[in-house]
Design a protein around this motif. Structure first.
Motif, short mmCIF file in Angstrom:
data_model
loop_
_atom_site.label_atom_id
_atom_site.label_comp_id
_atom_site.label_asym_id
_atom_site.label_seq_id
_atom_site.Cartn_x
_atom_site.Cartn_y
_atom_site.Cartn_z
N LEU A 5 0.76 -1.21 0.09
CA LEU A 5 0.03 0.14 -0.10
C LEU A 5 0.90 1.06 0.21
O LEU A 5 1.98 1.67 0.64
CB LEU A 5 -0.96 -0.03 1.30
CG LEU A 5 -2.22 0.83 1.23
CD1 LEU A 5 -3.54 0.53 2.03
CD2 LEU A 5 -0.98 2.88 2.06
N VAL A 6 1.35 2.24 -0.94
CA VAL A 6 1.74 3.14 -1.33
C VAL A 6 0.48 4.70 -0.47
O VAL A 6 -0.41 4.97 -1.49
CB VAL A 6 2.10 3.29 -2.26
CG1 VAL A 6 2.82 4.65 -2.50
CG2 VAL A 6 2.91 2.02 -2.45
N VAL A 7 0.96 5.52 0.11
CA VAL A 7 0.59 6.69 0.39
C VAL A 7 1.46 7.66 -0.54
O VAL A 7 2.08 8.54 -0.55
CB VAL A 7 0.52 7.05 2.09
CG1 VAL A 7 -0.62 7.97 2.11
CG2 VAL A 7 -0.19 5.81 2.40
N ILE A 8 1.30 8.19 -0.72
CA ILE A 8 1.13 9.20 -2.27
C ILE A 8 1.43 10.69 -1.13
O ILE A 8 0.08 11.33 -0.99
CB ILE A 8 0.97 9.99 -3.54
CG1 ILE A 8 1.50 8.74 -3.65
CG2 ILE A 8 1.11 11.00 -3.29
CD1 ILE A 8 1.38 8.97 -5.74
N GLY A 9 1.82 11.63 -0.39
CA GLY A 9 1.40 12.56 0.66
C GLY A 9 2.38 12.18 1.91
O GLY A 9 1.76 11.35 2.43
N ASN A 10 3.29 13.55 2.40
CA ASN A 10 3.95 13.06 3.52
C ASN A 10 3.05 14.72 5.05
O ASN A 10 3.88 14.41 5.56
CB ASN A 10 5.31 12.49 3.70
CG ASN A 10 5.92 12.62 5.16
OD1 ASN A 10 4.77 11.33 6.06
ND2 ASN A 10 6.83 12.64 5.65
N GLY A 11 1.50 14.12 4.65
CA GLY A 11 1.02 15.74 5.84
C GLY A 11 0.03 15.07 7.04
O GLY A 11 0.81 13.53 6.89
N MET A 12 -0.32 15.61 6.95
CA MET A 12 -1.24 15.49 8.62
C MET A 12 -2.20 14.45 8.22
O MET A 12 -2.47 13.56 8.75
CB MET A 12 -2.16 16.54 9.01
CG MET A 12 -1.07 17.91 9.18
SD MET A 12 -1.56 19.51 9.75
CE MET A 12 -2.84 19.32 11.32
N ALA A 87 -2.13 1.05 -15.03
CA ALA A 87 -1.79 -0.66 -15.75
C ALA A 87 -0.84 -1.38 -15.10
O ALA A 87 -1.32 -2.90 -14.67
CB ALA A 87 -1.90 -0.36 -16.97
N ALA A 88 0.67 -0.75 -14.63
CA ALA A 88 0.98 -1.31 -13.95
C ALA A 88 1.15 -1.92 -12.63
O ALA A 88 1.71 -2.23 -11.71
CB ALA A 88 2.32 -1.61 -14.66
N GLY A 89 0.21 -0.63 -12.13
CA GLY A 89 0.35 -0.19 -10.22
C GLY A 89 1.97 0.07 -10.11
O GLY A 89 2.14 -0.76 -8.95
N ARG A 90 2.15 0.72 -10.72
CA ARG A 90 3.66 1.39 -9.74
C ARG A 90 3.63 2.79 -10.13
O ARG A 90 2.42 3.76 -10.69
CB ARG A 90 4.29 0.94 -10.75
CG ARG A 90 4.99 -0.57 -11.08
CD ARG A 90 6.14 -0.52 -12.17
NE ARG A 90 7.20 -0.36 -11.67
CZ ARG A 90 7.36 -1.26 -10.96
NH1 ARG A 90 6.62 -2.13 -10.31
NH2 ARG A 90 8.75 -1.08 -10.61
N LEU A 99 7.69 1.57 -7.36
CA LEU A 99 7.28 1.14 -6.26
C LEU A 99 6.51 0.11 -6.68
O LEU A 99 5.11 1.68 -7.49
CB LEU A 99 6.65 2.21 -4.90
CG LEU A 99 8.06 2.87 -3.72
CD1 LEU A 99 7.09 4.02 -3.43
CD2 LEU A 99 8.80 1.71 -3.34
N PRO A 100 6.19 -0.55 -6.14
CA PRO A 100 4.61 -1.40 -7.05
C PRO A 100 3.69 -1.09 -5.65
O PRO A 100 3.62 -0.45 -4.55
CB PRO A 100 5.38 -3.37 -7.00
CG PRO A 100 5.62 -2.86 -6.00
CD PRO A 100 7.21 -1.97 -5.90
#
Length: 412
Positions: A5-12, A87-90, A99-100
């Motif tokens: 599981l990827v989270v884009i963003g490192n805020g509150m 499509a690739a989940g990256r 990152l996948p």
């Protein structure tokens, strides 16, 4: 094996989501958080205090590196995401790595708005949104520096307070007829203006910016009426817009923000959005509490629980330029509402409660508090619950104690 599981963003919003996810299903997902800024997640609400020198940079950090490690979260900060391959989940990063993911959470926040006027690109024109902005302002705002803040909303007043605290001669330019017009009514806005000016910050209302003047650097701000205000530094703090850039480029449905449903899912399976970048039922929220509600709902959903986001009753409960202000719900009112007002100018107290009568009874639908905001959350609970307060309206302006006493007496 844990799902990536990827989270884009490192805020509150991202920090709250990771906290909630760990409490509901620790170990189910292998979580990686991508942050563009080279810092641990921090409290943006305290940026004005950082600018004013009231707190240190370390004081505004939300969670330590050890906290993230204890929850199995991999932090990747200072390496922004640049593209999403659905499509690739990256997720592609700026350094060429990728990152996948099986699940992707967008928590990309907002971009500061820059006005489309001449001179906006001049050195000395800045924004006030992140740690880098604060660092730049601290380098520029020395005692005696003539600073102008464009925008008398919450963000602008926070910037002005910080600049004044750093010793700058600060002026706020605001297009509307009162400060914080989205959060305060006319009377509370007037009281706030007096308080801001009492702290040495000049306020110009109904003032429209026509251009930024300067030859190689900011020298002044020209108003629509032709007046030029001298300035060494100009801070543009007139609003933000959702950062939906990556989502839009990846083909996700976007309007102002990334469109999400009640489960915080986007138009693409496995991709979600929370916080300021998300648009739910046509509404974009620029406040912390709705972002935290998003985080709680999404974490529960990803843990396999039943959870749905129904929208937020927005509330502002903050200290602006040394004054406590609170507002919630439909404080503007109308022909179908009634006001209860409690005011004591001698102690700087103003309290306005907006009531609406319908088939369900008499309900509190909005509130504005100035000076003493201790009862703000109590009024917010009443607004959200929609309970009938007809039998208690005589006590309502005096807050929780009197209302609860009446309720207890009735129950007995």
């Amino acid at each position: 094996m844990s799902e990536p599981l990827v989270v884009i963003g490192n805020g509150m919003a991202a920090a709250k989501f990771c906290e909630e996810l760990a409490s509901h299903c620790l170990g189910r997902y292998a979580v990686a958080v991508i942050g563009a800024e080279p810092h641990l997640a921090y409290n943006r609400v305290l940026l004005s205090s950082l600018l004013a020198g009231e707190v240190a940079a370390g004081d505004i950090v939300l969670r330590s590196a050890d906290w993230w490690r204890a929850r199995g979260v991999t932090l990747i900060y200072g390496r922004p995401a640049v593209a999403i391959d659905t499509a690739a989940g990256r997720v592609a990063l700026a350094d060429g790595s990728a990152l996948p993911y099986s699940r992707l959470v967008l928590a990309t926040g907002s971009h500061p708005i820059r006005l489309p006027v001449p001179g906006m690109e001049l050195p000395g024109v800045m924004t006030f949104r992140d740690r880098a902005d604060v660092d730049a302002l601290l380098r520029a705002a020395k005692p005696g520096t003539r600073a102008i803040v464009i925008g008398g909303g919450l963000l602008g007043l926070e910037a002005a307070t910080g600049l004044a605290g750093a010793g700058a001669q600060t002026t706020v330019i605001h297009l509307a007829d009162r400060l914080m017009e989205r959060q305060l009514d006319a009377r509370a806005g007037a009281l706030l203006k007096q308080a801001v000016e009492a702290r040495g910050i000049a306020v110009r209302l109904g003032a429209s910016t026509q251009a930024i003047e300067g030859d190689g650097h900011v020298e002044g701000l020209r108003l629509a009426d032709g007046e030029i205000l001298p300035a060494d530094l100009i801070v543009v703090a007139c609003g933000v817009r959702p950062n939906a850039d990556l989502a839009r480029a990846a083909g996700l449905a976007c309007n102002r923000g990334v469109v999400v449903d009640d489960g915080l899912s986007t138009s693409h399976a496995g991709i979600h959005a929370i916080g300021e970048c998300a648009e739910h039922r046509g509404q974009v929220y620029g406040l912390v509490e709705p972002a935290y509600e998003h985080a709680r709902v999404l974490a529960r959903g990803l843990a396999g629980e039943t959870a749905a986001y129904q929208g937020s009753v927005t509330a502002t409960n903050l200290k602006v330029s040394g004054v406590h202000v609170f507002s919630a719900g439909d404080f503007a009112g109308g022909t179908d509402t009634q006001d209860i007002v409690l005011s004591d100018p001698g102690i700087g107290l103003y309290r306005r409660l907006v009531l609406r009568e319908d088939e369900r009874g008499t309900r509190l639908v909005g509130a504005v508090l100035y000076g003493d905001t201790a009862e703000g959350l109590f009024y917010l609970d009443l607004i959200r619950s929609g309970r009938d307060i007809a039998r208690h309206r005589a006590d309502l302006a005096f807050g929780r104690f009197d209302l609860d006493t009446n309720l207890t007496a009735e129950a007995a």
